[in-house]
Each structure stands twice: as structure tokens, then as C-alpha cells.
Scaffold this motif. Structure first.
Motif, PDB file in Angstrom:
ATOM      1  N   ASN A  91       0.809  -1.221   0.000  1.00  0.00           N
ATOM      2  CA  ASN A  91       0.000   0.000   0.000  1.00  0.00           C
ATOM      3  C   ASN A  91       0.844   1.274   0.000  1.00  0.00           C
ATOM      4  O   ASN A  91       0.355   2.342   0.343  1.00  0.00           O
ATOM      5  CB  ASN A  91      -0.935   0.012   1.216  1.00  0.00           C
ATOM      6  CG  ASN A  91      -2.053  -1.009   1.075  1.00  0.00           C
ATOM      7  OD1 ASN A  91      -2.406  -1.402  -0.026  1.00  0.00           O
ATOM      8  ND2 ASN A  91      -2.592  -1.442   2.190  1.00  0.00           N
ATOM      9  N   ARG A  92       2.122   1.142  -0.378  1.00  0.00           N
ATOM     10  CA  ARG A  92       3.015   2.306  -0.337  1.00  0.00           C
ATOM     11  C   ARG A  92       2.472   3.480  -1.148  1.00  0.00           C
ATOM     12  O   ARG A  92       2.547   4.625  -0.720  1.00  0.00           O
ATOM     13  CB  ARG A  92       4.395   1.925  -0.876  1.00  0.00           C
ATOM     14  CG  ARG A  92       5.416   3.072  -0.800  1.00  0.00           C
ATOM     15  CD  ARG A  92       6.531   2.929  -1.804  1.00  0.00           C
ATOM     16  NE  ARG A  92       6.045   3.056  -3.157  1.00  0.00           N
ATOM     17  CZ  ARG A  92       6.125   2.083  -4.071  1.00  0.00           C
ATOM     18  NH1 ARG A  92       6.686   0.935  -3.761  1.00  0.00           N
ATOM     19  NH2 ARG A  92       5.632   2.269  -5.286  1.00  0.00           N
ATOM     20  N   CYS A  93       1.929   3.198  -2.330  1.00  0.00           N
ATOM     21  CA  CYS A  93       1.410   4.287  -3.170  1.00  0.00           C
ATOM     22  C   CYS A  93       0.236   4.993  -2.497  1.00  0.00           C
ATOM     23  O   CYS A  93       0.065   6.207  -2.658  1.00  0.00           O
ATOM     24  CB  CYS A  93       0.998   3.755  -4.539  1.00  0.00           C
ATOM     25  SG  CYS A  93       2.406   3.336  -5.583  1.00  0.00           S
ATOM     26  N   LEU A 126      -8.005   1.540 -15.032  1.00  0.00           N
ATOM     27  CA  LEU A 126      -7.860   0.153 -15.473  1.00  0.00           C
ATOM     28  C   LEU A 126      -6.605  -0.493 -14.904  1.00  0.00           C
ATOM     29  O   LEU A 126      -6.358  -1.670 -15.144  1.00  0.00           O
ATOM     30  CB  LEU A 126      -7.808   0.088 -17.003  1.00  0.00           C
ATOM     31  CG  LEU A 126      -9.018   0.632 -17.767  1.00  0.00           C
ATOM     32  CD1 LEU A 126      -8.772   0.531 -19.262  1.00  0.00           C
ATOM     33  CD2 LEU A 126     -10.287  -0.096 -17.382  1.00  0.00           C
ATOM     34  N   GLU A 127      -5.810   0.278 -14.157  1.00  0.00           N
ATOM     35  CA  GLU A 127      -4.539  -0.218 -13.633  1.00  0.00           C
ATOM     36  C   GLU A 127      -4.593  -0.401 -12.125  1.00  0.00           C
ATOM     37  O   GLU A 127      -5.503   0.096 -11.458  1.00  0.00           O
ATOM     38  CB  GLU A 127      -3.417   0.761 -14.010  1.00  0.00           C
ATOM     39  CG  GLU A 127      -3.252   0.925 -15.511  1.00  0.00           C
ATOM     40  CD  GLU A 127      -2.208   1.959 -15.883  1.00  0.00           C
ATOM     41  OE1 GLU A 127      -1.689   2.639 -14.964  1.00  0.00           O
ATOM     42  OE2 GLU A 127      -1.907   2.080 -17.085  1.00  0.00           O
ATOM     43  N   ASP A 128      -3.612  -1.106 -11.602  1.00  0.00           N
ATOM     44  CA  ASP A 128      -3.545  -1.375 -10.165  1.00  0.00           C
ATOM     45  C   ASP A 128      -2.899  -0.186  -9.467  1.00  0.00           C
ATOM     46  O   ASP A 128      -1.676  -0.139  -9.294  1.00  0.00           O
ATOM     47  CB  ASP A 128      -2.736  -2.652  -9.922  1.00  0.00           C
ATOM     48  CG  ASP A 128      -2.783  -3.089  -8.461  1.00  0.00           C
ATOM     49  OD1 ASP A 128      -3.532  -2.473  -7.685  1.00  0.00           O
ATOM     50  OD2 ASP A 128      -2.070  -4.040  -8.100  1.00  0.00           O
ATOM     51  N   ARG A 129      -3.726   0.777  -9.078  1.00  0.00           N
ATOM     52  CA  ARG A 129      -3.249   2.010  -8.451  1.00  0.00           C
ATOM     53  C   ARG A 129      -3.959   2.224  -7.113  1.00  0.00           C
ATOM     54  O   ARG A 129      -5.004   2.897  -7.062  1.00  0.00           O
ATOM     55  CB  ARG A 129      -3.482   3.205  -9.378  1.00  0.00           C
ATOM     56  CG  ARG A 129      -2.654   3.162 -10.657  1.00  0.00           C
ATOM     57  CD  ARG A 129      -2.997   4.334 -11.554  1.00  0.00           C
ATOM     58  NE  ARG A 129      -2.160   4.362 -12.743  1.00  0.00           N
ATOM     59  CZ  ARG A 129      -1.316   5.338 -13.059  1.00  0.00           C
ATOM     60  NH1 ARG A 129      -1.201   6.389 -12.278  1.00  0.00           N
ATOM     61  NH2 ARG A 129      -0.600   5.286 -14.164  1.00  0.00           N
ATOM     62  N   PRO A 130      -3.414   1.680  -6.030  1.00  0.00           N
ATOM     63  CA  PRO A 130      -4.059   1.851  -4.714  1.00  0.00           C
ATOM     64  C   PRO A 130      -4.231   3.309  -4.320  1.00  0.00           C
ATOM     65  O   PRO A 130      -5.158   3.659  -3.589  1.00  0.00           O
ATOM     66  CB  PRO A 130      -3.096   1.137  -3.754  1.00  0.00           C
ATOM     67  CG  PRO A 130      -2.319   0.186  -4.608  1.00  0.00           C
ATOM     68  CD  PRO A 130      -2.198   0.853  -5.937  1.00  0.00           C
ATOM     69  N   GLY A 131      -3.355   4.187  -4.820  1.00  0.00           N
ATOM     70  CA  GLY A 131      -3.421   5.603  -4.472  1.00  0.00           C
ATOM     71  C   GLY A 131      -4.708   6.275  -4.907  1.00  0.00           C
ATOM     72  O   GLY A 131      -5.081   7.330  -4.365  1.00  0.00           O
ATOM     73  N   LEU A 132      -5.420   5.686  -5.874  1.00  0.00           N
ATOM     74  CA  LEU A 132      -6.669   6.284  -6.321  1.00  0.00           C
ATOM     75  C   LEU A 132      -7.717   6.320  -5.214  1.00  0.00           C
ATOM     76  O   LEU A 132      -8.625   7.150  -5.242  1.00  0.00           O
ATOM     77  CB  LEU A 132      -7.227   5.511  -7.529  1.00  0.00           C
ATOM     78  CG  LEU A 132      -6.505   5.753  -8.863  1.00  0.00           C
ATOM     79  CD1 LEU A 132      -7.048   4.815  -9.932  1.00  0.00           C
ATOM     80  CD2 LEU A 132      -6.664   7.196  -9.307  1.00  0.00           C
ATOM     81  N   MET A 133      -7.580   5.430  -4.227  1.00  0.00           N
ATOM     82  CA  MET A 133      -8.530   5.435  -3.116  1.00  0.00           C
ATOM     83  C   MET A 133      -8.451   6.752  -2.340  1.00  0.00           C
ATOM     84  O   MET A 133      -9.440   7.180  -1.736  1.00  0.00           O
ATOM     85  CB  MET A 133      -8.258   4.258  -2.182  1.00  0.00           C
ATOM     86  CG  MET A 133      -8.580   2.895  -2.787  1.00  0.00           C
ATOM     87  SD  MET A 133     -10.321   2.739  -3.249  1.00  0.00           S
ATOM     88  CE  MET A 133     -11.094   2.780  -1.649  1.00  0.00           C
ATOM     89  N   VAL A 134      -7.290   7.395  -2.361  1.00  0.00           N
ATOM     90  CA  VAL A 134      -7.128   8.680  -1.677  1.00  0.00           C
ATOM     91  C   VAL A 134      -8.040   9.725  -2.317  1.00  0.00           C
ATOM     92  O   VAL A 134      -8.622  10.560  -1.625  1.00  0.00           O
ATOM     93  CB  VAL A 134      -5.653   9.146  -1.724  1.00  0.00           C
ATOM     94  CG1 VAL A 134      -5.505  10.522  -1.089  1.00  0.00           C
ATOM     95  CG2 VAL A 134      -4.754   8.132  -1.022  1.00  0.00           C
ATOM     96  N   ASN A 135      -8.159   9.679  -3.645  1.00  0.00           N
ATOM     97  CA  ASN A 135      -9.035  10.622  -4.341  1.00  0.00           C
ATOM     98  C   ASN A 135     -10.457  10.556  -3.803  1.00  0.00           C
ATOM     99  O   ASN A 135     -11.106  11.582  -3.582  1.00  0.00           O
ATOM    100  CB  ASN A 135      -9.045  10.332  -5.840  1.00  0.00           C
ATOM    101  CG  ASN A 135      -7.730  10.692  -6.514  1.00  0.00           C
ATOM    102  OD1 ASN A 135      -6.677  10.390  -5.994  1.00  0.00           O
ATOM    103  ND2 ASN A 135      -7.801  11.325  -7.660  1.00  0.00           N
ATOM    104  N   TYR A 136     -10.941   9.334  -3.607  1.00  0.00           N
ATOM    105  CA  TYR A 136     -12.314   9.161  -3.137  1.00  0.00           C
ATOM    106  C   TYR A 136     -12.463   9.576  -1.671  1.00  0.00           C
ATOM    107  O   TYR A 136     -13.425  10.222  -1.290  1.00  0.00           O
ATOM    108  CB  TYR A 136     -12.744   7.708  -3.307  1.00  0.00           C
ATOM    109  CG  TYR A 136     -12.558   7.177  -4.717  1.00  0.00           C
ATOM    110  CD1 TYR A 136     -12.938   7.942  -5.823  1.00  0.00           C
ATOM    111  CD2 TYR A 136     -11.993   5.930  -4.955  1.00  0.00           C
ATOM    112  CE1 TYR A 136     -12.763   7.471  -7.118  1.00  0.00           C
ATOM    113  CE2 TYR A 136     -11.828   5.440  -6.245  1.00  0.00           C
ATOM    114  CZ  TYR A 136     -12.209   6.218  -7.318  1.00  0.00           C
ATOM    115  OH  TYR A 136     -12.038   5.751  -8.596  1.00  0.00           O
TER     116      TYR A 136
END
Length: 350
Positions: A91-93, A126-136
Motif C-alpha cells: 500500500n506504499r502508493c 484500469l490499472e492497479d493504483r491503490p493511491g486512487l482510493m485517496v481521491n475518493y
């Protein structure tokens, strides 16, 4: 939808807003900032120098912001002082982006900016980007996503309009294997190695991955490096800064385009058209269903790991394993429009 219409959709979101834009100077944030400069509103570009970015990244961001003509600030931090970040877990990203956007939130509160936006595009979903959860979680808006702008759209628009952008803006921590501690020594030798390879190969986009002490070099065009003297020089220089072995990835480091949807004929019903896409992560069905409620008629089963939504006569089914299936659509464009509505509402399992 043509790019001109997509750009107009972005302008509608930006018009008359007071907004901070997360700005790296890369292709996505550059196109967003450029469009913002063309509408009425108050915009502040902010770049976070987190201590693990390529050296030229910050200077490039300053130069590109000046060319665009919007106010720009650089916030200097050192994420290597954070044990959770240095641990380099899967979950580093998420940890990194949470810290970066937390800094933007602080500026937004101090300077009375009600909105924060970033350059996430629809292809990123479409990619594996855990950091996108921060946006939400932090209510960061992504105008390019809402307009259905893909990575290819961005690059084509920048090229056609002769807009400069930085090609190397990814965090150097991404070059270190997950689970291997991120240290100043590793970041410094990766930085040195990438600068050297750029000079020798004449490539703007270079990655040198630290694979437990092995340097794996990735470039778009390897031909300039295929010279015995250059290879000997690279081997000597990179070993001198601590790498044990030097390797060259003979494939291109350029990203391969991934279609938003793929046609899948129905075996039992020849006249039915079905399209699907597969996300590289598992989906949180419960939270995804909450997000889909406003789109149409919904049927969900958390226990079965499935969500079905009827949207204006069309059907989209979301599975926990990451598969999304679109039915009752006329053609690929129709399926893409449906997916563009659904993708921003997908919530992944971290």
C-alpha cells in the motif's frame, strides 16, 4: 466522443472555480492545467517534492507551470523520514498519495481553496493504483476521468497542440521491489543511474529498477546502448555506486495501450452484444453498490460478490474478482460510454 467535446466537458467542470491542481508537470497534470488556463477561475498549481522524485522533475514542473501561466508552488517534504513509507508495503502508493494530498488539503484550508483536482485519466482506472482510493476519501476531483479522457487522448492532444510536458515524473520508490526497504542510498543510486543512462542513450524516459541490488535498465529505445564501450562504462559506473549486477531489459518500457472494453460474443444468444473489461484488483462490492445507486436500478449481493445495474436500458455487471461486463449496448463506443459512467464509482479492496 471527439477530443474537442471531451475538452469542453473538462472546461465546464473548471469554469469559475477556485481550485488547487496537483501538478507534477507530467502529461496528465499538464493538460489539466493548460485547459484551466483557458477558462475563468482561480487556479493554483502545487508540486510536492517528496524527496523521492527524479531530480529534474521539480525544475521541469516550475518551467512548464511558467509556460502555462498559472501560479505555482513547490512544497518540500522528505517522505524517507516516514517509517510507514520506507517499509515499502503493497500500500506504499496509497501512503504516499495520502501524505501528498494531505499537504494540498492544508494549503487549501489556509488559502481558502474549496476544491482540489488532479490529472487522473480514465485509463488509470484500469490499472492497479491503490493511491486512487485517496481521491475518493479526500474528495479530490478528476475532470479528465469525468470527461472520459484516455492516456492516448492526453498524449495526442499535447502533441497536436505542441504543449511541453515532463516525461519523467514517477516516484523513484516505484523502482524498488515491494517489501524491500526504501533508503536514501537506494534512491540516490537509482537517481544517478537514470541520469547516466539518459545521457548515454539519449532517451527521455528511463527506468533503472533496483532488484535486490541488481540494476535493471529499461528504456524505450535500447539501440544507443548496444555498444560494447557504453555497456562497459555502464557496468563500471553502476557497480561503483553499489549495484552488484547490471542488466538490460530488451523490451520497450513504453506502456501498451489497453482498450477500455473488449468484445465478447455471447455463445447462447447470437444476436446479443456483450463487452467486458478486467481490472487488476478485487472490488469492494458493498461500497461499489453504494456508489452505483444514483446511476440506475441496482441489484447487489455482497455474499455472491456481484453487482448488477440497469442504466437507461443498458446493463452492467460488476464482479468481485474485477471483471465488468456490459450488455444491451449497440457497439464499442456505446459500451465505452457506459463504462466511463461506471468506472469512477468502482471501489477496490485495498
Amino acid at each position: 466522443m471527439k477530443m474537442e467535446k471531451k475538452v469542453e466537458e473538462v472546461k465546464k467542470v473548471l469554469e469559475n472555480q477556485k481550485m488547487i491542481i496537483a501538478f507534477s508537470g507530467g502529461s496528465d497534470s499538464t493538460i489539466l492545467a493548460k485547459i484551466a488556463s483557458q477558462v475563468k477561475g482561480e487556479f493554483l498549481l502545487i508540486t510536492v517534492d517528496n524527496g523521492v522524485m527524479p531530480k529534474e522533475c521539480i525544475n521541469s514542473a516550475r518551467k512548464i507551470a511558467e509556460e502555462i501561466g498559472l501560479p505555482h508552488k513547490v512544497l518540500k517534504e522528505n517522505f524517507l523520514e516516514d517509517p510507514n513509507f520506507k517499509e515499502n508495503n503493497p500500500n506504499r502508493c496509497f501512503i504516499c498519495k495520502n501524505k501528498m494530498y494531505g499537504e494540498l488539503e492544508n494549503i487549501a484550508k489556509k488559502e481558502n481553496f474549496p476544491l482540489i483536482a488532479d490529472g487522473t485519466n480514465i485509463s488509470d482506472l484500469l490499472e492497479d493504483r491503490p493511491g486512487l482510493m485517496v481521491n475518493y476519501q479526500k474528495n479530490i476531483i478528476s475532470p479528465l476521468v469525468n470527461a472520459g479522457i484516455t492516456r492516448e487522448d492526453v498524449l495526442r492532444y499535447l502533441k497536436e497542440n505542441k504543449i511541453n510536458y515532463a516525461t519523467s515524473t514517477t516516484c523513484m520508490a516505484t523502482r524498488i521491489l515491494t517489501g524491500e526497504e526504501i533508503t536514501t542510498k537506494k534512491i540516490n543510486r537509482i537517481s544517478y543511474a537514470e541520469s547516466l543512462v539518459k545521457t548515454l542513450s539519449k532517451n527521455d524516459s528511463v527506468r533503472v529498477r533496483d532488484q535486490k541490488g541488481i540494476a535493471q535498465i529499461e528504456v524505450i529505445n535500447i539501440d544507443p546502448l548496444l555498444n560494447p564501450n557504453i555497456l562497459k562504462h555502464l557496468d563500471a559506473e553502476l557497480k561503483a555506486v553499489g549495484f552488484e549486477k547490471i542488466t538490460l531489459d530488451i523490451g520497450s518500457s513504453q506502456k501498451v495501450k489497453k482498450d477500455l472494453v473488449v468484445y465478447k460474443p455471447c455463445k447462447d444468444e447470437k444476436n446479443k452484444i456483450m463487452f467486458e473489461t478486467e481490472l487488476p484488483y478485487k472490488i469492494d462490492i458493498k461500497n461499489t453498490c453504494r456508489e452505483l445507486e444514483s446511476l440506475g436500478k441496482l441489484k447487489c449481493s455482497d455474499s455472491m460478490g456481484i453487482a448488477m445495474c440497469e442504466i437507461e436500458g443498458q446493463n452492467v455487471t460488476v464482479f468481485k474478482n474485477g471483471k465488468i461486463v456490459a450488455r444491451k449496448v449497440q457497439n464499442p463506443d456505446d459500451a465505452e460510454k457506459l463504462l466511463i459512467k461506471v468506472l469512477p464509482r468502482i471501489r477496490r479492496i485495498l
